[in-house]
Write an enzyme that holds these catalytic residues in place. Structure first.
Site, PDB file in Angstrom:
ATOM      1  N   LYS A  22       0.834  -1.206   0.000  1.00  0.00           N
ATOM      2  CA  LYS A  22       0.000   0.000   0.000  1.00  0.00           C
ATOM      3  C   LYS A  22       0.869   1.257   0.000  1.00  0.00           C
ATOM      4  O   LYS A  22       0.604   2.212  -0.723  1.00  0.00           O
ATOM      5  CB  LYS A  22      -0.898  -0.019   1.235  1.00  0.00           C
ATOM      6  CG  LYS A  22      -1.592   1.294   1.507  1.00  0.00           C
ATOM      7  CD  LYS A  22      -2.062   1.396   2.952  1.00  0.00           C
ATOM      8  CE  LYS A  22      -2.329   2.838   3.290  1.00  0.00           C
ATOM      9  NZ  LYS A  22      -2.670   3.087   4.671  1.00  0.00           N
ATOM     10  N   ASN A  23       1.935   1.252   0.799  1.00  0.00           N
ATOM     11  CA  ASN A  23       2.743   2.468   0.962  1.00  0.00           C
ATOM     12  C   ASN A  23       3.657   2.739  -0.230  1.00  0.00           C
ATOM     13  O   ASN A  23       4.323   3.775  -0.269  1.00  0.00           O
ATOM     14  CB  ASN A  23       3.554   2.398   2.258  1.00  0.00           C
ATOM     15  CG  ASN A  23       2.676   2.557   3.487  1.00  0.00           C
ATOM     16  OD1 ASN A  23       1.537   3.002   3.383  1.00  0.00           O
ATOM     17  ND2 ASN A  23       3.190   2.181   4.644  1.00  0.00           N
ATOM     18  N   CYS A 115      -5.282   8.226   9.686  1.00  0.00           N
ATOM     19  CA  CYS A 115      -5.173   7.700  11.064  1.00  0.00           C
ATOM     20  C   CYS A 115      -4.830   8.834  12.029  1.00  0.00           C
ATOM     21  O   CYS A 115      -4.012   9.680  11.715  1.00  0.00           O
ATOM     22  CB  CYS A 115      -4.041   6.673  11.187  1.00  0.00           C
ATOM     23  SG  CYS A 115      -4.250   5.129  10.331  1.00  0.00           S
ATOM     24  N   ARG A 120       1.424  15.002  11.929  1.00  0.00           N
ATOM     25  CA  ARG A 120       2.006  14.684  10.629  1.00  0.00           C
ATOM     26  C   ARG A 120       1.796  15.904   9.756  1.00  0.00           C
ATOM     27  O   ARG A 120       0.984  15.882   8.840  1.00  0.00           O
ATOM     28  CB  ARG A 120       1.287  13.505   9.983  1.00  0.00           C
ATOM     29  CG  ARG A 120       1.401  12.216  10.732  1.00  0.00           C
ATOM     30  CD  ARG A 120       0.970  11.154   9.771  1.00  0.00           C
ATOM     31  NE  ARG A 120       0.960   9.843  10.374  1.00  0.00           N
ATOM     32  CZ  ARG A 120       0.810   8.731   9.702  1.00  0.00           C
ATOM     33  NH1 ARG A 120       0.653   8.767   8.402  1.00  0.00           N
ATOM     34  NH2 ARG A 120       0.809   7.563  10.289  1.00  0.00           N
ATOM     35  N   PRO A 121       2.482  16.997  10.041  1.00  0.00           N
ATOM     36  CA  PRO A 121       2.188  18.225   9.309  1.00  0.00           C
ATOM     37  C   PRO A 121       2.616  18.124   7.846  1.00  0.00           C
ATOM     38  O   PRO A 121       3.482  17.332   7.493  1.00  0.00           O
ATOM     39  CB  PRO A 121       3.014  19.278  10.047  1.00  0.00           C
ATOM     40  CG  PRO A 121       4.089  18.530  10.739  1.00  0.00           C
ATOM     41  CD  PRO A 121       3.578  17.147  10.994  1.00  0.00           C
ATOM     42  N   ASP A 123       3.989  20.573   6.477  1.00  0.00           N
ATOM     43  CA  ASP A 123       5.013  21.629   6.362  1.00  0.00           C
ATOM     44  C   ASP A 123       6.197  21.232   5.493  1.00  0.00           C
ATOM     45  O   ASP A 123       6.701  22.036   4.706  1.00  0.00           O
ATOM     46  CB  ASP A 123       5.564  22.005   7.751  1.00  0.00           C
ATOM     47  CG  ASP A 123       4.482  22.521   8.669  1.00  0.00           C
ATOM     48  OD1 ASP A 123       3.331  22.575   8.211  1.00  0.00           O
ATOM     49  OD2 ASP A 123       4.793  22.850   9.822  1.00  0.00           O
ATOM     50  N   LEU A 124       6.673  19.995   5.653  1.00  0.00           N
ATOM     51  CA  LEU A 124       7.875  19.579   4.915  1.00  0.00           C
ATOM     52  C   LEU A 124       7.599  19.476   3.416  1.00  0.00           C
ATOM     53  O   LEU A 124       8.475  19.742   2.597  1.00  0.00           O
ATOM     54  CB  LEU A 124       8.403  18.254   5.460  1.00  0.00           C
ATOM     55  CG  LEU A 124       9.015  18.332   6.872  1.00  0.00           C
ATOM     56  CD1 LEU A 124       9.199  16.940   7.457  1.00  0.00           C
ATOM     57  CD2 LEU A 124      10.354  19.060   6.845  1.00  0.00           C
ATOM     58  N   LYS A 160      14.010  16.963   8.926  1.00  0.00           N
ATOM     59  CA  LYS A 160      13.926  15.628   9.518  1.00  0.00           C
ATOM     60  C   LYS A 160      13.537  14.655   8.423  1.00  0.00           C
ATOM     61  O   LYS A 160      13.031  15.055   7.368  1.00  0.00           O
ATOM     62  CB  LYS A 160      12.936  15.594  10.678  1.00  0.00           C
ATOM     63  CG  LYS A 160      11.509  15.920  10.340  1.00  0.00           C
ATOM     64  CD  LYS A 160      10.639  15.760  11.580  1.00  0.00           C
ATOM     65  CE  LYS A 160       9.179  15.587  11.178  1.00  0.00           C
ATOM     66  NZ  LYS A 160       8.289  15.388  12.297  1.00  0.00           N
ATOM     67  N   VAL A 161      13.775  13.384   8.686  1.00  0.00           N
ATOM     68  CA  VAL A 161      13.490  12.361   7.674  1.00  0.00           C
ATOM     69  C   VAL A 161      11.976  12.224   7.537  1.00  0.00           C
ATOM     70  O   VAL A 161      11.278  11.978   8.514  1.00  0.00           O
ATOM     71  CB  VAL A 161      14.107  11.008   8.085  1.00  0.00           C
ATOM     72  CG1 VAL A 161      13.753   9.946   7.061  1.00  0.00           C
ATOM     73  CG2 VAL A 161      15.617  11.135   8.222  1.00  0.00           C
ATOM     74  N   SER A 162      11.466  12.391   6.327  1.00  0.00           N
ATOM     75  CA  SER A 162      10.028  12.273   6.084  1.00  0.00           C
ATOM     76  C   SER A 162       9.797  11.512   4.787  1.00  0.00           C
ATOM     77  O   SER A 162      10.225  11.948   3.714  1.00  0.00           O
ATOM     78  CB  SER A 162       9.397  13.667   5.983  1.00  0.00           C
ATOM     79  OG  SER A 162       8.128  13.592   5.367  1.00  0.00           O
ATOM     80  N   ASP A 305       5.630   0.849  11.799  1.00  0.00           N
ATOM     81  CA  ASP A 305       4.422   0.119  11.413  1.00  0.00           C
ATOM     82  C   ASP A 305       4.418  -1.341  11.879  1.00  0.00           C
ATOM     83  O   ASP A 305       3.427  -2.038  11.694  1.00  0.00           O
ATOM     84  CB  ASP A 305       4.212   0.181   9.888  1.00  0.00           C
ATOM     85  CG  ASP A 305       3.596   1.509   9.455  1.00  0.00           C
ATOM     86  OD1 ASP A 305       3.166   2.285  10.329  1.00  0.00           O
ATOM     87  OD2 ASP A 305       3.525   1.758   8.240  1.00  0.00           O
ATOM     88  N   ILE A 327       9.030   7.506  16.367  1.00  0.00           N
ATOM     89  CA  ILE A 327       8.541   8.146  15.133  1.00  0.00           C
ATOM     90  C   ILE A 327       7.273   8.959  15.385  1.00  0.00           C
ATOM     91  O   ILE A 327       7.199  10.133  15.048  1.00  0.00           O
ATOM     92  CB  ILE A 327       8.263   7.095  14.034  1.00  0.00           C
ATOM     93  CG1 ILE A 327       9.480   6.205  13.809  1.00  0.00           C
ATOM     94  CG2 ILE A 327       7.846   7.777  12.727  1.00  0.00           C
ATOM     95  CD1 ILE A 327      10.639   6.859  13.106  1.00  0.00           C
ATOM     96  N   ARG A 397      -8.226  -0.334   5.514  1.00  0.00           N
ATOM     97  CA  ARG A 397      -7.416   0.678   4.834  1.00  0.00           C
ATOM     98  C   ARG A 397      -6.040   0.136   4.462  1.00  0.00           C
ATOM     99  O   ARG A 397      -5.380   0.692   3.592  1.00  0.00           O
ATOM    100  CB  ARG A 397      -7.261   1.921   5.717  1.00  0.00           C
ATOM    101  CG  ARG A 397      -8.549   2.745   5.841  1.00  0.00           C
ATOM    102  CD  ARG A 397      -8.335   4.063   6.544  1.00  0.00           C
ATOM    103  NE  ARG A 397      -7.120   4.671   6.073  1.00  0.00           N
ATOM    104  CZ  ARG A 397      -6.142   5.114   6.856  1.00  0.00           C
ATOM    105  NH1 ARG A 397      -6.229   5.014   8.152  1.00  0.00           N
ATOM    106  NH2 ARG A 397      -5.068   5.658   6.345  1.00  0.00           N
TER     107      ARG A 397
END
Length: 419
Positions: A22-23, A115, A120-121, A123-124, A160-162, A305, A327, A397
């Protein structure tokens, strides 16, 4: 709302075929907006979030068909706005923004849902698109992006890592003028898969899978055929199902090299594990697992996850195990539910201390997010008596036909249709 009724305890054993990730499928479907010719995407799981994405793409003017594969023709996109009614259930919708502004010079996406696990903005994503030259406005609940002409390549250092923002910047940069370098990029297998999909369409990307991704902009992307990689989290979930029940399992259509951290912890818990090119087998020989210490962190470390599933493993293991979540905040919502089933655990800020018990008892529990709900279903499989898991739309989902796959392993599980 649908519920699962699970009768336990059962030892789970047999074979399971893993679905596409899914991801990876979600960012790949959105990235198909960049292609001027038709694209065929294989191994796409049948999930609620995928259906929502296909509806959203259709609303943008994309032709979308599903018959085995998903076929996408974005040659006639004529609407550049992703509306609230589709976006509200799924935060992945933000991934429409980069491709829209990169290819059409404009795009707007309603601020997303999904979820409820902590901040989980977006912004990045916004930061990255601005670096590429897009003008961003936040108006009336929408993120609006526009650019005159093409986006411009840039050297972007991520605070940051996103995973989400890495996808946005990488996909937008494929059509930018010049070279883009993303420093402190996410290294997840799903990022690599999305990059490889874009390369199959004619993008020039290197360094995917490292923390420095380089994208040389091209003028257009064409069509192509691509197969989504197997879902490592689904694979891990079924491996844990066998591990906590003393069972034995073979996962087919898997990709072992995406699961190194998880397999290492399962071995530490006492599982015998073998791997081939596209399969993983686990055998517990009827034993209880041993408790393990787990700390989540960005890939290639232990994945957040898989945290809920390993919390459950520790709660029925021999000994005491400690799980630290680095995380997301607010990601232990499954623990109070498992305590209702007889688990012994204490939560201290971002850590849960698990004292293994020999058995859990069936109870009425409520799913709160996708992975937490999977752990409750697995708990029901090994608990004595009946467990009812409410609000399982969270599971739908992210897991394709989880009850059918568990039933094939011997679980006594049924879906009870809600009012």
């Amino acid at each position: 709302m649908d519920k699962f009724r699970v009768q336990g305890p059962t030892r789970l054993q047999g074979e399971v075929t893993i679905s596409g990730a899914k991801n990876a499928a979600l960012p790949i479907l959105f990235a198909a907006l960049l292609a001027e010719e038709p694209v065929e995407i294989q191994n796409v799981p049948k999930l609620k979030d995928i259906d929502t994405t296909m509806k959203l793409l259709t609303q943008l003017g994309t032709k979308v068909e599903r018959n085995g594969s998903v076929w996408i023709d974005a040659s006639n996109v004529n609407n550049f706005s992703a509306p609230y009614d589709l976006v509200k259930t799924m935060r992945a919708s933000i991934w429409a923004l980069g491709p829209l502004v990169a290819r059409f010079g404009q795009g707007q996406v309603s601020l997303p849902g999904g979820c409820a696990i902590g901040a989980r903005p977006v912004d990045l994503h916004i930061f990255g698109l601005e670096k590429l030259g897009a003008e961003i406005k936040l108006e009336e609940g929408y993120v609006k992006a526009s650019v005159n002409g093409r986006l411009k390549g840039a050297h972007i250092v991520m605070d940051k890592v996103s995973v989400g923002a890495t996808v946005t910047i990488m996909s937008a940069a494929t059509l930018a003028e010049g070279t883009t370098i993303i420093e402190n990029a996410a290294r997840e297998p799903e990022i690599v898969d999305t990059a490889n999909f874009l390369v199959a369409l004619g993008a020039k990307i290197s360094g995917q899978g490292t923390d420095r991704i380089t994208i040389e902009g091209v003028e257009r992307l064409g069509g192509g055929v691509y197969r989504v990689l197997p879902d490592r989290i689904e694979t891990g979930t079924f491996l844990v199902a066998a591990a906590i029940s003393g069972g034995k399992i073979v996962c087919r259509n898997a990709q072992p090299d995406t699961l190194d951290a998880v397999l290492a912890k399962l071995r530490e818990a006492g599982a015998d594990i073998e791997t081939g090119e596209d399969w993983i087998s686990l055998d517990m020989h009827g034993k209880r697992p041993k408790a393990v210490t787990v700390r989540t962190a960005p890939h290639p470390a232990f994945p957040t996850d898989m945290q809920a599933q390993f919390t459950l493993l520790n709660l029925v293991a021999e000994g005491t195990g400690v799980i630290t979540e680095t995380i997301f905040e607010n990601r232990f919502m499954h623990v109070p539910e498992l305590i209702r089933m007889g688990a012994h655990a204490e939560i201290e800020s971002n850590t849960v201390i698990c004292h293994g018990v020999e058995k859990l008892s069936g109870a009425q529990v409520m799913a709160t997010d996708l992975r937490a709900s999977a752990s409750l279903v697995l708990a029901g499989c090994i608990a004595e008596g009946t467990t009812v898991v409410d609000r399982i739309y969270h599971i739908d989902r992210g897991y394709e036909r989880i009850e059918d796959k568990l039933r094939a392993l011997g679980a006594n599980i049924e879906r009870v249709k809600g009012e």
